[in-house]
Design a protein around this motif. Structure first.
Motif, PDB file in Angstrom:
ATOM      1  N   GLU A 182      13.947  31.969   2.600  1.00  0.00           N
ATOM      2  CA  GLU A 182      15.042  32.891   2.344  1.00  0.00           C
ATOM      3  C   GLU A 182      16.298  32.643   3.175  1.00  0.00           C
ATOM      4  O   GLU A 182      17.393  32.962   2.745  1.00  0.00           O
ATOM      5  CB  GLU A 182      14.558  34.333   2.579  1.00  0.00           C
ATOM      6  CG  GLU A 182      13.465  34.785   1.639  1.00  0.00           C
ATOM      7  CD  GLU A 182      13.917  34.781   0.187  1.00  0.00           C
ATOM      8  OE1 GLU A 182      14.972  35.379  -0.109  1.00  0.00           O
ATOM      9  OE2 GLU A 182      13.222  34.152  -0.642  1.00  0.00           O
ATOM     10  N   ASP A 183      16.149  32.105   4.402  1.00  0.00           N
ATOM     11  CA  ASP A 183      17.324  32.016   5.273  1.00  0.00           C
ATOM     12  C   ASP A 183      17.006  31.114   6.456  1.00  0.00           C
ATOM     13  O   ASP A 183      16.663  31.571   7.543  1.00  0.00           O
ATOM     14  CB  ASP A 183      17.694  33.430   5.751  1.00  0.00           C
ATOM     15  CG  ASP A 183      18.997  33.475   6.516  1.00  0.00           C
ATOM     16  OD1 ASP A 183      19.632  32.414   6.680  1.00  0.00           O
ATOM     17  OD2 ASP A 183      19.378  34.573   6.974  1.00  0.00           O
ATOM     18  N   ARG A 184      17.166  29.809   6.281  1.00  0.00           N
ATOM     19  CA  ARG A 184      16.738  28.876   7.329  1.00  0.00           C
ATOM     20  C   ARG A 184      17.628  28.930   8.565  1.00  0.00           C
ATOM     21  O   ARG A 184      17.244  28.458   9.628  1.00  0.00           O
ATOM     22  CB  ARG A 184      16.664  27.456   6.780  1.00  0.00           C
ATOM     23  CG  ARG A 184      17.944  26.878   6.252  1.00  0.00           C
ATOM     24  CD  ARG A 184      17.675  25.606   5.467  1.00  0.00           C
ATOM     25  NE  ARG A 184      18.880  25.015   4.912  1.00  0.00           N
ATOM     26  CZ  ARG A 184      19.546  24.025   5.474  1.00  0.00           C
ATOM     27  NH1 ARG A 184      19.121  23.519   6.615  1.00  0.00           N
ATOM     28  NH2 ARG A 184      20.637  23.533   4.916  1.00  0.00           N
ATOM     29  N   ARG A 185      18.823  29.540   8.453  1.00  0.00           N
ATOM     30  CA  ARG A 185      19.697  29.705   9.623  1.00  0.00           C
ATOM     31  C   ARG A 185      19.638  31.124  10.160  1.00  0.00           C
ATOM     32  O   ARG A 185      20.549  31.556  10.877  1.00  0.00           O
ATOM     33  CB  ARG A 185      21.138  29.332   9.245  1.00  0.00           C
ATOM     34  CG  ARG A 185      21.358  27.840   9.022  1.00  0.00           C
ATOM     35  CD  ARG A 185      22.817  27.516   8.790  1.00  0.00           C
ATOM     36  NE  ARG A 185      23.280  28.017   7.501  1.00  0.00           N
ATOM     37  CZ  ARG A 185      23.210  27.331   6.369  1.00  0.00           C
ATOM     38  NH1 ARG A 185      22.686  26.120   6.378  1.00  0.00           N
ATOM     39  NH2 ARG A 185      23.643  27.848   5.244  1.00  0.00           N
ATOM     40  N   PHE A 186      18.584  31.829   9.829  1.00  0.00           N
ATOM     41  CA  PHE A 186      18.487  33.254  10.174  1.00  0.00           C
ATOM     42  C   PHE A 186      18.709  33.509  11.660  1.00  0.00           C
ATOM     43  O   PHE A 186      19.427  34.436  12.050  1.00  0.00           O
ATOM     44  CB  PHE A 186      17.121  33.786   9.745  1.00  0.00           C
ATOM     45  CG  PHE A 186      16.839  35.194  10.204  1.00  0.00           C
ATOM     46  CD1 PHE A 186      17.563  36.269   9.703  1.00  0.00           C
ATOM     47  CD2 PHE A 186      15.859  35.441  11.153  1.00  0.00           C
ATOM     48  CE1 PHE A 186      17.311  37.567  10.137  1.00  0.00           C
ATOM     49  CE2 PHE A 186      15.597  36.735  11.585  1.00  0.00           C
ATOM     50  CZ  PHE A 186      16.322  37.805  11.079  1.00  0.00           C
ATOM     51  N   TYR A 187      18.107  32.704  12.511  1.00  0.00           N
ATOM     52  CA  TYR A 187      18.190  32.943  13.950  1.00  0.00           C
ATOM     53  C   TYR A 187      19.492  32.430  14.561  1.00  0.00           C
ATOM     54  O   TYR A 187      19.717  32.593  15.762  1.00  0.00           O
ATOM     55  CB  TYR A 187      16.999  32.305  14.665  1.00  0.00           C
ATOM     56  CG  TYR A 187      15.698  33.039  14.405  1.00  0.00           C
ATOM     57  CD1 TYR A 187      15.432  34.256  15.020  1.00  0.00           C
ATOM     58  CD2 TYR A 187      14.746  32.518  13.530  1.00  0.00           C
ATOM     59  CE1 TYR A 187      14.246  34.944  14.787  1.00  0.00           C
ATOM     60  CE2 TYR A 187      13.556  33.198  13.289  1.00  0.00           C
ATOM     61  CZ  TYR A 187      13.315  34.404  13.928  1.00  0.00           C
ATOM     62  OH  TYR A 187      12.139  35.072  13.694  1.00  0.00           O
ATOM     63  N   ARG A 188      20.395  31.823  13.750  1.00  0.00           N
ATOM     64  CA  ARG A 188      21.617  31.251  14.293  1.00  0.00           C
ATOM     65  C   ARG A 188      22.894  31.953  13.838  1.00  0.00           C
ATOM     66  O   ARG A 188      23.924  31.825  14.476  1.00  0.00           O
ATOM     67  CB  ARG A 188      21.704  29.761  13.921  1.00  0.00           C
ATOM     68  CG  ARG A 188      20.550  28.933  14.469  1.00  0.00           C
ATOM     69  CD  ARG A 188      20.848  27.443  14.382  1.00  0.00           C
ATOM     70  NE  ARG A 188      21.012  26.978  13.010  1.00  0.00           N
ATOM     71  CZ  ARG A 188      20.017  26.581  12.241  1.00  0.00           C
ATOM     72  NH1 ARG A 188      18.760  26.635  12.695  1.00  0.00           N
ATOM     73  NH2 ARG A 188      20.228  26.149  11.014  1.00  0.00           N
ATOM     74  N   HIS A 189      22.832  32.673  12.722  1.00  0.00           N
ATOM     75  CA  HIS A 189      24.062  33.316  12.243  1.00  0.00           C
ATOM     76  C   HIS A 189      24.168  34.752  12.767  1.00  0.00           C
ATOM     77  O   HIS A 189      23.248  35.270  13.402  1.00  0.00           O
ATOM     78  CB  HIS A 189      24.143  33.279  10.713  1.00  0.00           C
ATOM     79  CG  HIS A 189      23.025  33.986  10.005  1.00  0.00           C
ATOM     80  ND1 HIS A 189      22.772  35.332  10.149  1.00  0.00           N
ATOM     81  CD2 HIS A 189      22.074  33.533   9.136  1.00  0.00           C
ATOM     82  CE1 HIS A 189      21.758  35.683   9.413  1.00  0.00           C
ATOM     83  NE2 HIS A 189      21.297  34.607   8.789  1.00  0.00           N
ATOM     84  N   PHE A 190      25.302  35.376  12.485  1.00  0.00           N
ATOM     85  CA  PHE A 190      25.563  36.732  12.991  1.00  0.00           C
ATOM     86  C   PHE A 190      25.364  37.793  11.906  1.00  0.00           C
ATOM     87  O   PHE A 190      25.902  38.901  12.012  1.00  0.00           O
ATOM     88  CB  PHE A 190      27.001  36.813  13.548  1.00  0.00           C
ATOM     89  CG  PHE A 190      28.051  36.319  12.586  1.00  0.00           C
ATOM     90  CD1 PHE A 190      28.619  37.151  11.638  1.00  0.00           C
ATOM     91  CD2 PHE A 190      28.470  34.998  12.630  1.00  0.00           C
ATOM     92  CE1 PHE A 190      29.575  36.687  10.759  1.00  0.00           C
ATOM     93  CE2 PHE A 190      29.429  34.519  11.748  1.00  0.00           C
ATOM     94  CZ  PHE A 190      29.992  35.373  10.807  1.00  0.00           C
ATOM     95  N   GLY A 191      24.623  37.464  10.879  1.00  0.00           N
ATOM     96  CA  GLY A 191      24.325  38.429   9.815  1.00  0.00           C
ATOM     97  C   GLY A 191      24.860  38.032   8.465  1.00  0.00           C
ATOM     98  O   GLY A 191      24.346  38.450   7.427  1.00  0.00           O
TER      99      GLY A 191
END
Length: 736
Positions: free
Chosen positions: A156-165
């Motif tokens: 669902e969101d491979r950059r989940f831990y890196r973006h700000f939402g």
């Protein structure tokens, strides 16, 4: 040194006299210009010099004007841009702050269902069915199986831990894909981060209002709309969530609230529903299948298509390997051993039974419950599968292809505990029309045991005799009525046992008239036939209607020795997390209807139906059984209901639209279905004798006096049965 005031400087004149020497003043340049002009006198050289000077002064200002114009435009754009940015940032910050203040504590967001669920357990305490949206319990991103957490992030969101939402790159990519595929920019792929998806699940903080939305499904559909306005609102809400909660908190909300098909809300409920395990324990293959449901829960639900769900899981396994969550060896292992449904999920047993239990439970604890309810039932999954497979086998081997004939089966214990229920040929369904409990059908000759039950309770013996001969009764308001036997033949004077085992109509009517129709209605009603029974003499032939559940329950009363039973499916009901039940068993053995002796004698008579009567096709190898066939007028319904020492079973067969059955009677296919059901039901059980009394045979009664030339028979006081028989013959005009 003399004064130099007024002299011409001793330097050569430069070209372009319009420029002042370095360090000179404007005033000096103004004064010198005329002198220079006077000296040169406007000759050719001076003219060229003058011309060159004007050209130089004209080029530079034009370039300066263009440069100053672009600098002005830049300053204007920058001024507008930073002001707009400041306003947008101010508005975004204000809205984000507003949403931040509205966000509740994390614990309030994990289960926001407005209704509860019902989990049904079989008699051994194993889950076999669910109703409503189940919530398996709160889980956290830190406690859940790492494979499941990784599968969700990878999918669902491979950059989940890196973006700000919010992921501008993801949104831009989604818009490009949507436009390239001919859709609107926000139709289809949304490019939403997990945080934005959680914002949708929370409906941007808008609570469900029954006055605005007809159902929760409509509410959630409205919340998931991908319009431009919705996307714009998602941004500050997602930022507020990132501000308020940690990444693991946001993922925890997602893991608990996502809908994953088959009525499972959250990954814990889905793991239990599909695999019979906790979300904390799922392996990579199971985790991939669960994560694969997020894109289309109903379509990829493994209970709908296991092969399709496994194919989707393979895609997720590839993503997990690509992003480093699985090694190649782990990914290959997961593909080689795909996730499979648990036994309960695969069987999907007892759909009709579960519907019946829920329907007979108070609404506030079942269909409209706001709590999670656990119902411990009487269902035996082994018997349920036995009934389903038996029905399917008979239709597959003995019914022509394309037939729309329907059938229903009920299996219960002698106390009325329902062990299996099949409400139609489609067994793995829920919410379908249940022919075992909802279809009111004429019972035909399956009703006759209640006529004989009254006679036996009044003192008749199975060895007593009754006449099977043409009969006419004047029915008040209807005129003459003449019942006929199915074969249109008559046997004369026969024992009651023979009259029942051959299902003789005129004999049953004579007995009913002799013992009284009111008594027959009372006994049938007390045994559990709840419909409005016919008032005329045709009562004895089963013209009244009943459900298969009622008929099977009434026969259970015969097996248990003559006491009424209330069929029941609930052992106890309790709220999830509570140890004390709200209520217990909802049925069982009730008051006595006929004497135990009468019930045991009737059991013997019904055993003869299977041994040598109309029900021989129901005979069980090496096991005693008793039962009765039933076929209604024009063969619109065909029945076989019977029992062994262990179980009672009823079978009905017919068409939903009352089309007559072609060549089918109760002693045919229904008896064969009953036999196949009971063989499977009793698999592994030792044979036990029926609780019956075998009567002493009697000589036929003397109805006519002997010829004058024959020696007179010794005088004998007629017994009760003979007196009743003679009264009947004299009353209704029967001839020996």
């Amino acid at each position: 040194m003399g004064s130099t005031s007024g002299r011409t400087p001793l330097v050569a004149e430069r070209r372009g006299a319009g420029r002042a020497p370095a360090g000179g003043t404007t005033k000096a340049r103004t004064r010198s210009a005329p002198k220079t002009a006077a000296r040169t006198g406007g000759g050719n050289g001076g003219g060229r010099g003058n011309g060159g000077g004007r050209s130089g002064r004209g080029g530079k200002p034009r370039r300066g004007i263009v440069s100053r114009f672009f600098r002005w435009i830049g300053r204007l754009v920058w001024g507008i841009a930073w002001r707009v940015t400041a306003v947008v940032a101010l508005v975004l910050g204000t809205v984000t702050w507003y949403f931040y203040t509205q966000l509740p504590p994390l614990s309030e967001l994990l289960d926001a269902r407005t209704r509860g669920s019902v989990t049904l357990l079989d008699h051994e305490g194993e889950v076999f069915a669910w109703r409503g949206e189940t919530f398996g319990g709160q889980i956290t991103a830190t406690q859940v199986s790492p494979h499941l957490r990784n599968a969700v992030v990878a999918t669902e969101d491979r950059r989940f831990y890196r973006h700000f939402g919010v992921s501008p790159r993801g949104i831009a990519s989604a818009i490009r894909i949507n436009l390239s595929e001919g859709r609107g920019p926000f139709e289809g792929n949304g490019g939403s981060t997990i945080t934005q998806q959680v914002a949708k699940l929370l409906c941007l903080g808008v609570a469900f209002d029954p006055a605005q939305w007809k159902s929760e499904a409509e509410y959630e559909s409205d919340c998931r709309r991908g319009s431009m306005v919705r996307k714009i609102k998602e941004v500050p809400y997602a930022l507020a969530m990132e501000w308020k909660y940690s990444k693991n908190d946001i993922l925890t909300i997602y893991l608990n609230r996502a809908y994953l098909g088959a009525g499972a809300r959250g990954f814990e409920a889905a793991a239990q529903r599909y695999f019979g395990t906790s979300a904390n324990k799922v392996d990579p293959a199971q985790a991939a299948m669960l994560a694969g449901l997020l894109v289309a829960p109903s379509y990829y639900a493994p209970t709908r298509s296991l092969e399709r769900a496994q194919g989707r899981a393979n895609v997720i396994i590839g993503l997990m390997q690509q992003q480093g969550y699985l090694t190649k060896a782990e990914a290959d292992q997961a593909r080689a051993n795909p996730a499979r449904l648990s036994e309960a999920a695969e069987a999907r047993a007892g759909g009709y039974f579960a519907d019946w239990v829920v329907e007979t439970t108070p609404d506030f604890l079942a269909r409209d419950t706001t709590e999670d309810v656990i119902i411990h039932t009487t269902l035996d999954q082994h018997l349920q599968r036995a009934a389903e497979t038996a029905l399917a086998d008979v239709f597959a081997t003995k019914v022509k292809d394309g037939s729309k004939a329907q059938a229903a089966v009920v299996v219960m214990s002698a106390d009325g505990a329902v062990r299996a229920m099949v409400g139609g040929r489609k067994t793995q369904v829920a919410g379908d029309f249940n022919r075992a409990t909802q279809a009111m059908r004429q019972t035909g000759s399956a009703f006759k045991p209640f006529v004989y039950a009254v006679a036996l309770d009044l003192g008749y013996s199975p060895a007593d005799f009754v006449e099977d001969a043409p009969l006419t009764i004047n029915v008040r308001g209807s005129g003459p009525w003449s019942p006929k036997n199915y074969t249109n033949t008559y046997r004369g004077i026969v024992p009651l046992t023979e009259a029942l085992k051959h299902s003789l109509n005129t004999a049953a009517v004579r007995i009913s008239e002799a013992v009284g129709r009111d008594n027959v209605r009372r006994v049938a009603t007390d045994f559990g036939i709840d419909s409005d029974l016919a008032a005329g003499p045709a009562l004895a032939l089963g013209v009244s209607e009943a459900t298969l559940l009622e008929m099977t329950g009434a026969y259970a009363g015969i097996l248990n020795g003559g006491s009424a039973v209330t069929p029941y499916g609930v052992i106890e009901l309790r709220l999830q997390g509570e140890k004390k039940p709200l209520f217990g068993q909802g049925g069982g053995i009730g008051e006595r209807v006929i004497s135990e002796q009468a019930a045991r004698l009737l059991t013997y008579m019904m055993s003869e139906v299977i041994n040598s009567g109309t029900g021989t096709r129901a005979r069980l190898p090496g096991r005693e059984a008793a039962g009765k066939t039933g076929t209604t007028q024009a063969a619109r319904d065909a029945w076989f209901v019977g029992f062994t020492a262990d179980y009672v079973a009823g079978v009905w067969m017919g068409y939903d639209d009352n089309t007559p059955l072609a060549g089918v009677t109760g002693g045919g296919l229904p008896a064969e279905i009953w036999r196949e059901v009971m063989i499977r039901v009793h698999d592994g059980l030792p044979a036990r004798p029926l609780p019956m009394i075998v009567p002493t045979p009697r000589a036929p009664p003397v109805v006519n006096p002997p010829p004058a030339e024959a020696p007179a028979a010794p005088a004998r006081e007629p017994d009760l049965a003979e007196r009743i028989l003679n009264e009947v013959l004299g009353t209704i005009g029967g001839q020996p």
